[in-house]
Write a protein that holds these residues in place. Structure first.
Motif, PDB file in Angstrom:
ATOM      1  N   CYS A 453       0.886  -1.259  -0.037  1.00  0.00           N
ATOM      2  CA  CYS A 453      -0.191  -0.123   0.198  1.00  0.00           C
ATOM      3  C   CYS A 453       0.829   1.331  -0.260  1.00  0.00           C
ATOM      4  CB  CYS A 453      -0.977   0.060   1.061  1.00  0.00           C
ATOM      5  SG  CYS A 453      -2.062  -1.346   1.145  1.00  0.00           S
ATOM      6  N   GLN A 454       0.489   2.265  -0.927  1.00  0.00           N
ATOM      7  CA  GLN A 454       1.244   3.574  -0.997  1.00  0.00           C
ATOM      8  C   GLN A 454       0.183   4.600  -0.726  1.00  0.00           C
ATOM      9  OE1 GLN A 454       4.618   3.655  -1.368  1.00  0.00           O
ATOM     10  NE2 GLN A 454       4.737   1.325  -1.357  1.00  0.00           N
ATOM     11  N   MET A 455       0.645   5.838  -0.744  1.00  0.00           N
ATOM     12  CA  MET A 455      -0.299   6.969  -0.574  1.00  0.00           C
ATOM     13  C   MET A 455      -1.101   7.156  -1.449  1.00  0.00           C
ATOM     14  SD  MET A 455       0.868   8.079   2.330  1.00  0.00           S
ATOM     15  CE  MET A 455      -0.406   9.222   2.534  1.00  0.00           C
ATOM     16  N   SER A 456      -0.799   6.510  -2.928  1.00  0.00           N
ATOM     17  CA  SER A 456      -1.626   6.534  -4.065  1.00  0.00           C
ATOM     18  C   SER A 456      -3.031   5.686  -3.863  1.00  0.00           C
ATOM     19  CB  SER A 456      -1.047   6.309  -5.288  1.00  0.00           C
ATOM     20  OG  SER A 456      -0.549   4.940  -5.389  1.00  0.00           O
ATOM     21  N   ASP A 457      -2.891   4.714  -3.057  1.00  0.00           N
ATOM     22  CA  ASP A 457      -3.962   4.036  -2.698  1.00  0.00           C
ATOM     23  C   ASP A 457      -4.914   4.491  -1.714  1.00  0.00           C
ATOM     24  OD1 ASP A 457      -2.858   1.940  -4.405  1.00  0.00           O
ATOM     25  OD2 ASP A 457      -1.487   1.359  -2.905  1.00  0.00           O
ATOM     26  N   ASP A 458      -4.602   5.605  -1.150  1.00  0.00           N
ATOM     27  CA  ASP A 458      -5.687   6.011  -0.030  1.00  0.00           C
ATOM     28  C   ASP A 458      -6.715   6.707  -1.191  1.00  0.00           C
ATOM     29  OD1 ASP A 458      -5.257   7.812   2.832  1.00  0.00           O
ATOM     30  OD2 ASP A 458      -6.948   8.423   1.520  1.00  0.00           O
ATOM     31  N   ALA A 459      -7.733   6.072  -0.975  1.00  0.00           N
ATOM     32  CA  ALA A 459      -8.959   6.416  -1.997  1.00  0.00           C
ATOM     33  C   ALA A 459     -10.176   5.838  -1.592  1.00  0.00           C
ATOM     34  CB  ALA A 459      -8.720   6.022  -3.340  1.00  0.00           C
ATOM     35  N   ALA A 460     -11.438   6.170  -2.207  1.00  0.00           N
ATOM     36  CA  ALA A 460     -12.642   5.631  -1.872  1.00  0.00           C
ATOM     37  C   ALA A 460     -12.994   4.332  -2.941  1.00  0.00           C
ATOM     38  CB  ALA A 460     -13.795   6.536  -2.246  1.00  0.00           C
ATOM     39  N   TYR A 461     -13.277   3.105  -2.133  1.00  0.00           N
ATOM     40  CA  TYR A 461     -13.582   2.002  -3.126  1.00  0.00           C
ATOM     41  C   TYR A 461     -14.825   1.513  -2.953  1.00  0.00           C
ATOM     42  CZ  TYR A 461      -8.295   1.452  -3.045  1.00  0.00           C
ATOM     43  OH  TYR A 461      -7.141   1.675  -3.199  1.00  0.00           O
ATOM     44  N   SER A 462     -15.517   0.947  -4.220  1.00  0.00           N
ATOM     45  CA  SER A 462     -16.833   0.372  -3.910  1.00  0.00           C
ATOM     46  C   SER A 462     -16.837  -0.967  -4.925  1.00  0.00           C
ATOM     47  CB  SER A 462     -17.678   1.203  -4.635  1.00  0.00           C
ATOM     48  OG  SER A 462     -17.373   1.665  -5.971  1.00  0.00           O
ATOM     49  N   VAL A 463     -17.912  -1.855  -4.626  1.00  0.00           N
ATOM     50  CA  VAL A 463     -17.950  -2.841  -5.372  1.00  0.00           C
ATOM     51  C   VAL A 463     -19.536  -3.199  -5.624  1.00  0.00           C
ATOM     52  CG1 VAL A 463     -18.307  -4.153  -3.063  1.00  0.00           C
ATOM     53  CG2 VAL A 463     -17.852  -5.531  -5.204  1.00  0.00           C
ATOM     54  N   THR A 464     -19.807  -3.355  -6.837  1.00  0.00           N
ATOM     55  CA  THR A 464     -21.172  -3.685  -7.463  1.00  0.00           C
ATOM     56  C   THR A 464     -21.474  -5.267  -7.460  1.00  0.00           C
ATOM     57  OG1 THR A 464     -20.383  -3.375  -9.693  1.00  0.00           O
ATOM     58  CG2 THR A 464     -21.144  -1.156  -8.438  1.00  0.00           C
ATOM     59  N   ALA A 465     -22.836  -5.513  -7.452  1.00  0.00           N
ATOM     60  CA  ALA A 465     -23.046  -6.745  -7.504  1.00  0.00           C
ATOM     61  C   ALA A 465     -24.540  -6.482  -8.183  1.00  0.00           C
ATOM     62  CB  ALA A 465     -23.236  -7.689  -6.371  1.00  0.00           C
ATOM     63  N   GLY A 466     -24.632  -6.678  -9.475  1.00  0.00           N
ATOM     64  CA  GLY A 466     -26.067  -6.597 -10.194  1.00  0.00           C
ATOM     65  C   GLY A 466     -26.204  -5.044 -10.317  1.00  0.00           C
ATOM     66  N   GLU A 473     -13.945   3.292   2.330  1.00  0.00           N
ATOM     67  CA  GLU A 473     -12.716   4.206   2.297  1.00  0.00           C
ATOM     68  C   GLU A 473     -11.575   3.435   2.743  1.00  0.00           C
ATOM     69  OE1 GLU A 473     -12.769   8.168   3.179  1.00  0.00           O
ATOM     70  OE2 GLU A 473     -14.708   8.673   2.361  1.00  0.00           O
ATOM     71  N   LEU A 474     -10.393   3.760   2.164  1.00  0.00           N
ATOM     72  CA  LEU A 474      -9.155   3.091   2.712  1.00  0.00           C
ATOM     73  C   LEU A 474      -8.256   4.124   3.038  1.00  0.00           C
ATOM     74  CD1 LEU A 474      -6.998   0.863   3.324  1.00  0.00           C
ATOM     75  CD2 LEU A 474      -6.508   0.793   0.736  1.00  0.00           C
ATOM     76  N   PHE A 475      -7.605   4.406   4.416  1.00  0.00           N
ATOM     77  CA  PHE A 475      -6.772   5.348   4.656  1.00  0.00           C
ATOM     78  C   PHE A 475      -5.394   4.425   4.983  1.00  0.00           C
ATOM     79  CE2 PHE A 475     -10.804   6.656   6.088  1.00  0.00           C
ATOM     80  CZ  PHE A 475     -10.826   7.842   5.603  1.00  0.00           C
ATOM     81  N   VAL A 476      -4.487   5.340   4.022  1.00  0.00           N
ATOM     82  CA  VAL A 476      -2.878   4.605   4.197  1.00  0.00           C
ATOM     83  C   VAL A 476      -2.313   5.431   5.217  1.00  0.00           C
ATOM     84  CG1 VAL A 476      -1.006   3.996   3.006  1.00  0.00           C
ATOM     85  CG2 VAL A 476      -3.209   3.690   1.755  1.00  0.00           C
TER      86      VAL A 476
END
Length: 1298
Positions: A453-466, A473-476
């Motif tokens: 994990c790097q500072m660029s990975d500090d972001a909002a993540y989402s997953v869709t199922a249908g 959110e991921l905080f690095v």
């Protein structure tokens, strides 16, 4: 509170409160506690609104949303004349779209929102979700920009108006004559140009419940005081008396523009507020007025829909229920609103949103009470909507360290559904060569692993199922760079290489090199080089200099390391130091030294000043030797010499002394034999030149005493080229020889000066006055002890009165002798004299004044010398002071007596007596003597006053007689505990025997009796009731007895009344009855005090005081109350200590009975005069006032006439007549035997008359001694005394027969 959401630029959004309010207004704002404070009665709050350029995005499906507005809340002092309601309304002083800034105001920034106005010149009906209605001001406001102030008002909860009162037409200020509706739209003619108003109020139109302001301005440049303004509605109704919740009048004055601003604010307008208004301005003889119209429109039905945003406002600021829901906004319009569902369900939005989105949603939908909203959400059960795709969602947030890995796991309800992962909205696709993202499948679980994990990975993540989606959110967290190996301190010399090494925990880490807190430059031209290999870092200085000394530090994200670098010079060796020398004036001076290294140059300094070589000074340097040479030294060459090698802190120092022997130059005085003569009192200053180097030490001496330079009067001072002796005020003691001593290193010199001081002589001693006459005296004195060095030529004599401060000289020619005789003085006036001695220098100070003396003469002889008392061996004489005493006063009297038949006068008193009465003792019995008295004063004895006849030394018997004081002839009353002190005077010769009896029995031991020759004293320290009674005083001289009776009454507080009971209760009246107290306190009962108390409180209140009867009716009692009563008895001492209360209570009940008052016939109180107490025959003593008393009853009041021997007494100053409450009194002042006779008191009124008579007999009252003083022969005196005894016996017999 949740954290603010992140914008694209990484900055948090500002928390902005939207507009909310109960009633429509132009712009309505609610100030929360964090933004501003609501103004109180004592302060006026001005709100200025500024629209920023940036606007909040507006959703397309909703009405125009509020924009952020900056409000400047300014607190100023209230303007005089401003009308303020209990619920203060905060408005901005904006008139007709123009902004008038107030100077010198403290501003507070508040953020609110504003409704965007599409057409400012026309009225617009808002959507159902908008609670703000834009008004149409006239004239239209200017174009809006980023700094244009917007007019708004702040509605407080206390100002809310219930719906039930909106339709009422009977408002307290709506009685004026407004224009009919058809005349409102008519064009109003423009009035003529105003003479006072520079800006007039303009008409306007608002909706029901809206606010509007009208402004008038007057220029005050030509006005000496504030103009008077009145606001009217219609033709006659003055609005000044109608101010309150819906109307406010304000006044302000701008000192810079000299403009008065008058404002009328209408708040939450009603339909009946519409009509024509008028503003009138007056100043002295000037007048101006302006009319304007107000149109109030009804709110359309569509704008009254209920929205949750109007409910979530704060119910109160700073109270206990702050943050709770206030549904007053929902209930207020319930009668006229239909239940409609708002377009946007804010509750559903909030339930579905993440906690970090609450603030944004509240701001977007105008919810100001975010705290109350969160509490409401917490109380409401959140309905969990079951997901169809996810059995378990992602967590709201994840955290990972930099360089670590993280696993994102979801559990699917349907494993066959297609799953996609997103980062910041972009899909993450798996690639074979990229091990950054790894996707795993375990049953129904879907896992995404993020490696490294790097500072660029500090972001909002989402997953869709249908169709469903879940986010996180991921905080690095970045790990700090730590220092593994610290810097080490370095110590070296110049021109050496310096290398600082440090090791950190991570390769390629960014670090900073600092020197003394400043970053080290590492450019191409810099002296510093930086090198790094892996985790090691170096700072290199190739050629070190002394300036490189300092503290060097390396800064990393995980810490700091520092070390000190010290660069020193090569050590200096002194082979030969400078030597201090002493040189005679004019001799050569040489200074030299040797140091290593030899090539080091240096500089020479003298007393801290750099020395430059010249013709006088030669400086040269050869290898290790450094020399300084001076061929011929001078005084200026002396000092501290220093050699400083260049680049070193070490110095070489030496001192050079130039010396010269001292010398005193006395020839400069130019006086014979070095003798200086001066008159005392003048200033003496001797200045004598001196020389020597170093400056010699100078000492002045007189004998063995050294004269210091710190003396106040005599002091010696030394300067560079001379010395001086100063005597500020010379005195005779300053005469003598003065020695001067000079010393320095080169030698010593001495000299002597003689000073002679001549002075005036000392004052003589105080003169003595040896003899005093009527207007002269003789004085002598001694010569002064010191003649001032010159013979005494004579004396001056001065004289003054003792009370004066002005001296008068008696001789203008010098008196050669030491005696003098002043004359022409005033007899009886005290004088003082003093002496001046004179010699050739002048006049001495005056001597001390002599003792004061008075030219005196003897007094005249004493007067009225008479015999006061005679016993068997004593004679007491009395006399009066001399008629003429004189200024010498009177020291006393000398009494002498001479036995008849001899010529020898024997002094009776050894010392002078100041009294005018003296008793001569030790006289032979039945001897005849003559007595004389002399007055003595300072001038001597006066002529004697001698008795005309000889005095027989034999005591004469005088029958006793008791003189009872007037206040003891009546009953003597005292309270218990008071002091009784009775003095009864009597006469009788020889000393009578006194005896006291109480009702025939001897008196008690608690009563103290003290007897003297002329009176008897009865003393009781603390009176008691048992001391009451009749006391008999008897005075006896041989067979003669006189008695007197004294009646003493000791009184005390009475006891409480007996048998207090309630006889009857009717209506609001209570009848009480009681019996007198058993103990009256040895005094008659004078009244009673009745008190009542309510049974509930049992607090006693006085109903009646000083009531004389034993029954009473208490009226005016409160119906329904139950009362107790208590009674105090009262006598002349006061109220009884206790009261007797009723055992039962009296309940006042309400009855329907009516009391018929009985009819009474008025009694006729008129009657002719009748004497109830007649006059009594009275005996009076000549010289003592006598009174005649009687009492008469009559109605109407009779006229009282006093007569003596049937002759009416009119305007005779010897008589005083009184009449008080029917008691008639005649007072005869100091009666004489002539005043005896028959006195009559006559009372006359319209119904008749009456009279009473009495006989008054005045006794002469002369004693034997008074008759002797008057010179009455002895046989006549004996006859008079016998007649007096006979008359007294006959009177006593008459009294006994009666």
């Amino acid at each position: 509170m949740p954290e603010p959401t992140k914008k694209d630029d990484g900055q948090p959004e500002e928390n902005v409160a939207p507009v909310s309010g109960d009633a429509p207004s132009e712009n309505s704002v609610e100030i929360t506690p964090k933004e501003a404070k609501v103004a109180t009665k004592d302060t006026e709050v001005i709100v200025t609104v500024t629209e920023p350029e940036a606007a909040v995005p507006i959703p397309a499906a909703e009405a125009p949303q509020p924009q952020p507005i900056i409000i400047v809340v300014t607190e100023i002092e209230p303007v005089e004349g401003e009308v303020t309601d209990t619920g203060p309304i905060v408005t901005e002083p904006v008139e007709n779209g123009h902004n008038e800034p107030e100077p010198t105001r403290a501003e507070k920034l508040v953020e609110v929102t504003e409704v965007k106005e599409e057409e400012p010149s026309t009225s617009k009906v808002p959507d159902k979700d908008d609670d703000v209605t834009a008004s149409t001001p006239s004239p239209p406001p200017p174009a809006e920009n980023g700094s244009t102030p917007k007019k708004l008002s702040i509605d407080l909860p206390n100002d809310s108006d219930p719906e039930s009162t909106r339709g009422r037409k009977d408002s307290v200020w709506s009685l004026g004559d407004g224009l009919p509706p058809e005349d409102i739209d008519k064009q109003i003619d423009t009035p003529p140009l105003s003479t006072l108003l520079i800006e007039r109020p303009q008409g306007g139109s608002i909706t029901v419940g809206g606010d509007i302001s009208f402004v008038a301005k007057v220029e005050a440049k030509d006005l000496l005081r504030k103009p008077t303004i009145k606001w009217f509605k219609g033709k006659w109704m003055d609005l000044a008396s109608k101010t309150g919740k819906h109307l406010q009048l304000k006044e302000s004055f701008d000192r810079f523009s000299k403009i008065h601003t008058f404002e009328m604010h209408i708040i939450k307008a009603k339909e009946n507020y519409a009509g024509n208004y008028r503003c009138e301005v007056t100043y002295k003889d000037k007048f101006d007025s302006c009319s304007f119209d107000l149109e109030v429109k009804e709110i359309p039905e569509g704008s009254q829909s209920i929205d949750i945003r109007s409910a979530f406002k704060r119910s109160s600021e700073g109270q206990d229920d702050a943050g709770e829901l206030d549904f007053s906004g929902l209930l207020k319009h319930r009668e006229h609103k239909q239940e409609e569902t708002p377009d946007v369900d804010v509750w559903e939005i909030l339930k579905k949103a993440r906690p970090d989105e609450y603030e944004k949603i509240a701001f977007t939908y105008g919810i100001t009470d975010l705290r109350g909203l969160l509490k409401r959400l917490k109380k409401t059960k959140k309905e969990e909507k079951k997901s169809e795709a996810f059995a378990k969602r992602l967590d709201p947030a994840y955290q990972a360290d930099k360089g670590g890995k993280i696993r994102l796991i979801v559990d699917l309800a349907d494993p066959t559904v297609e799953l996609k992962w997103y980062k910041n909205g972009q899909e993450i696709r798996p690639t074979p060569n990229n091990r950054k993202y790894i996707f795993e499948h375990k049953g129904t679980q879907r896992i995404m692993v993020i490696n490294n994990c790097q500072m660029s990975d500090d972001a909002a993540y989402s997953v869709t199922a249908g169709e469903e989606k879940c986010t996180t959110e991921l905080f690095v967290k970045e790990l700090p760079v730590n220092i593994v190996k610290e810097l080490e301190p370095v110590k070296t010399t110049v021109n050496e290489r310096i290398e600082l090494e440090c090791e950190v925990s991570e390769e390629g880490a960014k670090i900073k090199w600092m020197k003394n807190g400043v970053e080290v430059p590492t450019g191409v031209r810099s002296r510093y080089r930086v090198k790094s290999e892996g985790t090691k870092h170096w700072l290199i200085i190739d050629d070190a200099s002394k300036d490189d000394t300092g503290t060097y530090s390396l800064m990393a994200t995980g810490g700091t390391s520092q070390a000190h670098v010290q660069v020193d010079l090569k050590p200096l060796k002194i082979l030969m130091d400078l030597q201090s020398v002493t040189v005679l004036l004019g001799q050569p001076l040489k200074l030299n030294c040797e140091i290593y290294p030899g090539n080091v140059p240096g500089r020479w300094y003298k007393n801290g000043q750099l020395i430059q070589p010249n013709d006088h000074i030669n400086i040269f340097h050869k290898t290790k030797n450094h020399n300084l040479d001076i061929e011929s030294s001078t005084i200026h060459d002396a000092g501290d010499y220093t050699f400083v090698p260049e680049g070193y802190t070490q110095t070489l120092s030496a001192k050079v002394h130039i010396i010269d022997p001292p010398k005193v130059h006395l020839e400069a005085l130019n006086v014979q034999d070095n003798t200086v003569t001066i008159v005392a009192g003048n200033k003496l200053r001797l200045e004598i030149p001196i020389s020597g180097e170093p400056a010699p030490r100078v000492v002045w001496m007189k004998g063995e005493r050294v004269i210091l330079d710190t003396g106040s009067r005599v002091r010696a001072e030394t300067f560079a080229d001379h010395t001086s002796l100063t005597i500020d005020v010379t005195e005779r003691e300053d005469t003598g020889n003065y020695k001067i001593v000079l010393q320095n290193e080169a030698g010593e010199d001495t000299a002597c000066v003689k000073v002679k001081v001549v002075d005036i002589p000392d004052p003589p001693e105080a003169p003595l006055v040896t003899d005093v006459g009527g207007d002269w005296c003789t004085m002598t004195w001694e010569p002064p002890r010191y003649d001032g060095g010159s013979p005494i030529l004579g004396y001056f004599i001065e004289r003054k009165k003792k009370q004066s401060s002005r001296w008068m000289r008696l001789n203008f020619d010098l008196c050669k002798e030491t005696t003098f005789e002043p004359k022409k003085m005033i007899e009886g006036v005290p004088y003082e004299v003093r002496i001046f001695a004179v010699n050739a220098i002048g006049v001495s100070k005056p001597s001390e004044p002599s003792k004061s003396f008075i030219p005196l003469a003897v007094t005249s002889e004493p007067t009225m010398l008479v015999v006061d008392d005679v016993t068997d061996n004593t004679v007491t004489m009395k006399w009066r002071p001399p008629d003429t005493i004189g200024a010498a006063g009177l020291d006393g009297y000398q009494i002498e007596y001479c036995i008849e038949g001899t010529d020898e006068w024997i002094p009776a008193n050894k010392e002078l007596t100041e009294k005018t009465r003296y008793t001569i003792t030790g006289l032979p019995v039945e001897a005849k003597i003559l007595v004389r008295v002399k007055a003595i004063n300072a001038a001597g004895a006066s002529a004697p006053r001698t008795t005309q006849h000889s005095i027989l030394v034999k005591e004469v018997i005088e029958p006793p007689k008791i003189r009872i004081p007037r206040h003891l002839k009546q009953t003597y009353i005292r309270k218990v505990g008071e002091v009784v002190n009775l003095v009864v005077p009597f006469v009788g010769k020889p000393r009578p025997k006194v005896n006291w009896l109480k009702e025939g029995q001897p008196i008690e031991q608690t009563i103290s009796i003290r007897n003297s020759d002329c009176d008897s004293i009865m003393f009781i320290r603390k009176a008691e009731r048992k001391h009451s009674g009749k006391y008999e005083l008897s005075v006896q001289v041989e067979n003669h007895i006189d008695t007197a009776m004294l009646d003493i009454q000791i009184v005390d507080l009475p006891g409480p009344p007996q048998a207090v009971k309630i006889e009857e209760v009717w209506g609001n009246n209570v009848a009480l009855d009681w019996s007198p107290p058993k103990d009256s306190g040895n005094a008659p009962i004078t009244g009673y005090t009745i008190q009542k108390a309510d049974k509930k409180t049992m607090e006693w209140y006085t109903c009646v005081e000083h009531y004389h009867r034993t029954c009473i009716t208490i009226s005016d009692l409160v119906v329904g109350n139950e009362y107790f009563f208590r009674i105090y008895s009262e006598n002349m001492v006061g109220l009884s200590e206790n009261a007797t209360a009723t055992k039962d209570s009296a309940l006042i009940v309400k009855e329907g009975l009516q009391l018929k008052n009985p009819q009474y016939n008025d009694r006729d109180f008129t009657e002719p005069p009748t004497f109830t107490q007649p006059l009594i025959n009275t005996f009076a003593i000549a010289g003592y006032n006598a009174t005649l008393n009687c009492s008469v009853r009559a109605n109407p009041r009779p006229k009282v006439i006093w007569m003596k021997n049937k002759i009416t007494i009119i305007d005779d100053p010897r008589y005083r007549m009184f009449s008080n409450q029917g008691v008639c009194t005649l007072e005869i002042r100091k009666p004489s035997p002539f005043d005896g006779g028959v006195y009559t008191c006559k009372a006359v009124n319209d119904l008749g008359e009456a009279h009473v008579d009495c006989k008054l007999e005045v006794k002469g009252g002369f004693t034997f001694f008074e008759l002797m003083k008057r010179g009455v022969p002895l046989h006549l005196i004996d006859k008079y005394m016998n007649e007096s005894k006979t008359s007294e016996k006959s009177e006593s017999e008459k009294k006994g027969s009666n």
